[in-house]
Design a protein around this motif. Structure first.
Motif, PDB file in Angstrom:
ATOM      1  N   THR A  22      37.855  -4.443  27.117  1.00  0.00           N
ATOM      2  CA  THR A  22      38.741  -3.486  27.762  1.00  0.00           C
ATOM      3  C   THR A  22      38.942  -3.955  29.255  1.00  0.00           C
ATOM      4  OG1 THR A  22      37.440  -1.659  26.818  1.00  0.00           O
ATOM      5  CG2 THR A  22      39.042  -1.120  28.709  1.00  0.00           C
ATOM      6  N   ILE A  23      40.410  -4.009  29.634  1.00  0.00           N
ATOM      7  CA  ILE A  23      40.638  -4.585  30.994  1.00  0.00           C
ATOM      8  C   ILE A  23      40.952  -3.409  31.735  1.00  0.00           C
ATOM      9  CG2 ILE A  23      42.361  -6.197  32.151  1.00  0.00           C
ATOM     10  CD1 ILE A  23      42.630  -7.756  29.508  1.00  0.00           C
ATOM     11  N   VAL A  24      40.660  -3.333  32.998  1.00  0.00           N
ATOM     12  CA  VAL A  24      40.832  -2.186  33.880  1.00  0.00           C
ATOM     13  C   VAL A  24      41.861  -2.585  34.954  1.00  0.00           C
ATOM     14  CG1 VAL A  24      39.704  -0.290  35.182  1.00  0.00           C
ATOM     15  CG2 VAL A  24      38.560  -1.390  33.286  1.00  0.00           C
ATOM     16  N   CYS A  25      43.039  -2.046  34.993  1.00  0.00           N
ATOM     17  CA  CYS A  25      43.719  -2.582  36.292  1.00  0.00           C
ATOM     18  C   CYS A  25      45.168  -1.681  36.329  1.00  0.00           C
ATOM     19  CB  CYS A  25      44.334  -4.028  36.081  1.00  0.00           C
ATOM     20  SG  CYS A  25      45.376  -4.393  34.628  1.00  0.00           S
ATOM     21  N   GLU A  26      45.482  -1.573  37.638  1.00  0.00           N
ATOM     22  CA  GLU A  26      46.783  -1.056  37.321  1.00  0.00           C
ATOM     23  C   GLU A  26      48.103  -1.791  37.251  1.00  0.00           C
ATOM     24  OE1 GLU A  26      47.556   2.405  38.059  1.00  0.00           O
ATOM     25  OE2 GLU A  26      45.291   2.625  38.434  1.00  0.00           O
ATOM     26  N   ALA A  53      43.267  -1.800  27.345  1.00  0.00           N
ATOM     27  CA  ALA A  53      43.463  -1.657  28.820  1.00  0.00           C
ATOM     28  C   ALA A  53      43.534  -0.192  29.041  1.00  0.00           C
ATOM     29  CB  ALA A  53      44.783  -2.265  29.410  1.00  0.00           C
ATOM     30  N   THR A  54      43.268  -0.003  30.413  1.00  0.00           N
ATOM     31  CA  THR A  54      43.285   1.359  30.885  1.00  0.00           C
ATOM     32  C   THR A  54      43.323   1.013  32.465  1.00  0.00           C
ATOM     33  OG1 THR A  54      41.942   3.551  30.982  1.00  0.00           O
ATOM     34  CG2 THR A  54      40.639   1.487  31.166  1.00  0.00           C
ATOM     35  N   THR A  55      43.455   2.263  33.060  1.00  0.00           N
ATOM     36  CA  THR A  55      43.564   2.415  34.705  1.00  0.00           C
ATOM     37  C   THR A  55      42.705   3.334  35.006  1.00  0.00           C
ATOM     38  OG1 THR A  55      45.088   4.229  34.557  1.00  0.00           O
ATOM     39  CG2 THR A  55      46.287   2.117  34.319  1.00  0.00           C
ATOM     40  N   THR A  56      42.523   3.359  36.360  1.00  0.00           N
ATOM     41  CA  THR A  56      41.645   4.237  36.834  1.00  0.00           C
ATOM     42  C   THR A  56      42.431   5.361  37.798  1.00  0.00           C
ATOM     43  OG1 THR A  56      41.248   2.876  38.880  1.00  0.00           O
ATOM     44  CG2 THR A  56      39.657   2.838  36.830  1.00  0.00           C
ATOM     45  N   GLU A  57      43.635   5.863  37.552  1.00  0.00           N
ATOM     46  CA  GLU A  57      44.394   6.835  37.862  1.00  0.00           C
ATOM     47  C   GLU A  57      44.436   6.699  39.564  1.00  0.00           C
ATOM     48  OE1 GLU A  57      46.090   8.902  36.257  1.00  0.00           O
ATOM     49  OE2 GLU A  57      45.458   8.254  34.219  1.00  0.00           O
ATOM     50  N   LYS A  58      44.535   5.332  39.815  1.00  0.00           N
ATOM     51  CA  LYS A  58      44.921   4.906  41.461  1.00  0.00           C
ATOM     52  C   LYS A  58      43.558   5.237  41.976  1.00  0.00           C
ATOM     53  CE  LYS A  58      49.360   4.570  40.546  1.00  0.00           C
ATOM     54  NZ  LYS A  58      49.865   3.132  40.855  1.00  0.00           N
ATOM     55  N   LEU A  59      42.620   5.388  41.344  1.00  0.00           N
ATOM     56  CA  LEU A  59      41.272   5.525  42.350  1.00  0.00           C
ATOM     57  C   LEU A  59      40.592   4.197  42.361  1.00  0.00           C
ATOM     58  CD1 LEU A  59      39.922   8.851  40.627  1.00  0.00           C
ATOM     59  CD2 LEU A  59      40.980   8.552  42.598  1.00  0.00           C
ATOM     60  N   GLY A  60      39.664   4.120  43.180  1.00  0.00           N
ATOM     61  CA  GLY A  60      38.975   2.737  43.435  1.00  0.00           C
ATOM     62  C   GLY A  60      39.822   1.567  43.564  1.00  0.00           C
ATOM     63  N   PHE A  61      38.992   0.410  43.617  1.00  0.00           N
ATOM     64  CA  PHE A  61      39.428  -0.764  44.114  1.00  0.00           C
ATOM     65  C   PHE A  61      40.454  -1.270  42.928  1.00  0.00           C
ATOM     66  CE2 PHE A  61      35.908  -2.073  41.245  1.00  0.00           C
ATOM     67  CZ  PHE A  61      36.646  -3.108  40.447  1.00  0.00           C
ATOM     68  N   THR A  62      40.322  -0.890  41.703  1.00  0.00           N
ATOM     69  CA  THR A  62      41.292  -1.209  40.837  1.00  0.00           C
ATOM     70  C   THR A  62      42.718  -0.199  40.871  1.00  0.00           C
ATOM     71  OG1 THR A  62      40.514   0.182  39.118  1.00  0.00           O
ATOM     72  CG2 THR A  62      39.684  -1.916  39.057  1.00  0.00           C
ATOM     73  N   GLY A  63      42.465   1.038  41.383  1.00  0.00           N
ATOM     74  CA  GLY A  63      43.464   1.798  41.386  1.00  0.00           C
ATOM     75  C   GLY A  63      44.476   1.363  42.731  1.00  0.00           C
TER      76      GLY A  63
END
Length: 385
Positions: free
Chosen positions: A325-329, A359-369
């Motif tokens: 799973t890749i986490v990014c905007e 893949a998923t996002t963090t809904e603009k939260l945190g360093f990935t967001g």
């Protein structure tokens, strides 16, 4: 004298010309299967991972076909037929390298399938100051001389060491030593030949993993208590930065930022490597490929994944499935998902159906967001072979 011997050209001779009769296998032990693949293939792959080029494999007369079969796909290799003794076989292997004239040569017994990178590094470093180096281990047990079946005088274990291979030498010196050898028909090892020629041979720390396969018990199946399945998880993060290439799952992606790291910073592969290493209790990626080691600067992470695949096989397992799973905007992973799955499956040597990339996002939260970096997590299952 070469100041940084780790940068010197290094070749290897893998001695695989014996009959291996004590191992109780239906064919010479170097060609017999151990932990999912032929013993000889384990040895050669381990040396190739250390950047050895070329490797001369010394084989028995008439064994060219089987040697080529068990080593199919590995390069750069060449074969030469061995002699009547180990010493003669090694000399013939050394002669096969005269056109290459490497600075250093590693001489290794094929029957030692595991070659820890740390041992190779210690051997090569020692060649900066010495003409030869051998890996040794202390003797833990008490020792006595045998007089037939009766106990003789004790021997002092403090002054004794167990000698292993690979043994490392400056190539011109060990070639000359073998050419001049006039001792017993079969020297015990190459260090004896070197010492007889007046070469300095230093000792470095060996490793129990360099155990030589000798008896039928060495080829025994894993203990019944070994689990049929194993599971591992991995997680990694890398910072996004301008003027860097972006690699994910072994695929280069066009993007205005790339991932920063000592290697190519493929965060998805790094998480997958950690998952595989964790599943077989082999530590983490930093232990095998420390960022302090200049050898891995800018290295393609697929090399790390291939190494993890080999350790899984050596432990007696095969990959059941991998889920990444890749986490990014950004960038969008969807357009690349299939090529990522195909590349991972190719490196791992499995069917694409065993590999998932999400893949998923963090809904603009945190360093990935905030698009400051990309995170990845991976889970794998392993099945005992």
């Amino acid at each position: 004298m070469i100041r940084d011997s780790s940068l010197a050209p290094v070749a290897a001779i893998v001695v695989a010309a014996g009959k291996g009769l004590r191992a109780g296998q239906p064919l010479p032990k170097q060609f017999a299967s151990w932990r999912g693949k032929p013993v000889l293939r384990h040895s050669v792959e381990a040396l190739l991972r250390e950047g050895v080029d070329p490797i001369v494999v010394v084989i028995p007369e008439g064994a060219r076909d089987i040697a080529e079969t068990v080593l199919a796909g590995l390069e750069p290799l060449r074969f030469t037929t061995g002699g009547a003794t180990r010493q003669e076989s090694v000399r013939l292997g050394l002669e096969a390298l005269t056109g290459d004239a490497p600075d250093q040569v590693l001489i290794h017994d094929a029957a030692r399938p595991l070659v820890p990178p740390d041992v190779v590094a210690r051997l090569r470093a020692a060649l900066a100051e010495h003409e030869g180096a051998i890996p040794v281990l202390p003797v833990a047990d008490s020792l006595v001389h045998a007089e037939g079946t009766m106990m003789g005088a004790p021997a002092r274990r403090e002054n004794l060491r167990r000698v292993q291979t690979p043994q490392a030498f400056r190539y011109p010196a060990i070639l000359a030593a073998h050419r001049e050898w006039d001792g017993a028909a079969d020297a015990g090892d190459d260090a004896q030949v070197a010492q007889a020629a007046g070469l300095e041979v230093t000792l470095v720390a060996g490793d129990e993993a360099l155990h030589k396969l000798t008896y039928a018990s060495d080829f025994a199946a894993p203990l019944p208590s070994a689990p049929q399945f194993r599971v591992g998880s991995g997680y990694d993060v890398h910072r996004l930065a301008p003027d860097e290439e972006l690699w994910l799952c072994g695929v280069r992606i066009d993007h205005d930022h790339g991932l920063a790291g000592h290697s190519d910073a493929d965060v998805a592969i790094h998480a997958l490597v950690d998952a595989m290493l964790g599943a077989v209790g082999a530590g983490d990626i930093g232990q095998h490929f420390p960022p302090s080691d200049p050898r891995w600067r800018g290295a393609a992470s697929e090399r790390f994944l291939a190494h993890a695949r080999e350790l899984v096989a050596e432990a007696g397992y095969m990959l059941g499935n991998a889920d990444v799973t890749i986490v990014c905007e950004a960038p969008k992973i969807g357009p690349h998902r299939q090529s990522m799955r195909e590349r991972l499956a190719q490196i791992l040597g499995v069917d694409i159906g065993a590999v998932s990339v999400k893949a998923t996002t963090t809904e603009k939260l945190g360093f990935t967001g905030r698009s400051e970096g990309i995170a990845a997590q991976a889970v794998v299952s392993l099945v005992k072979t």
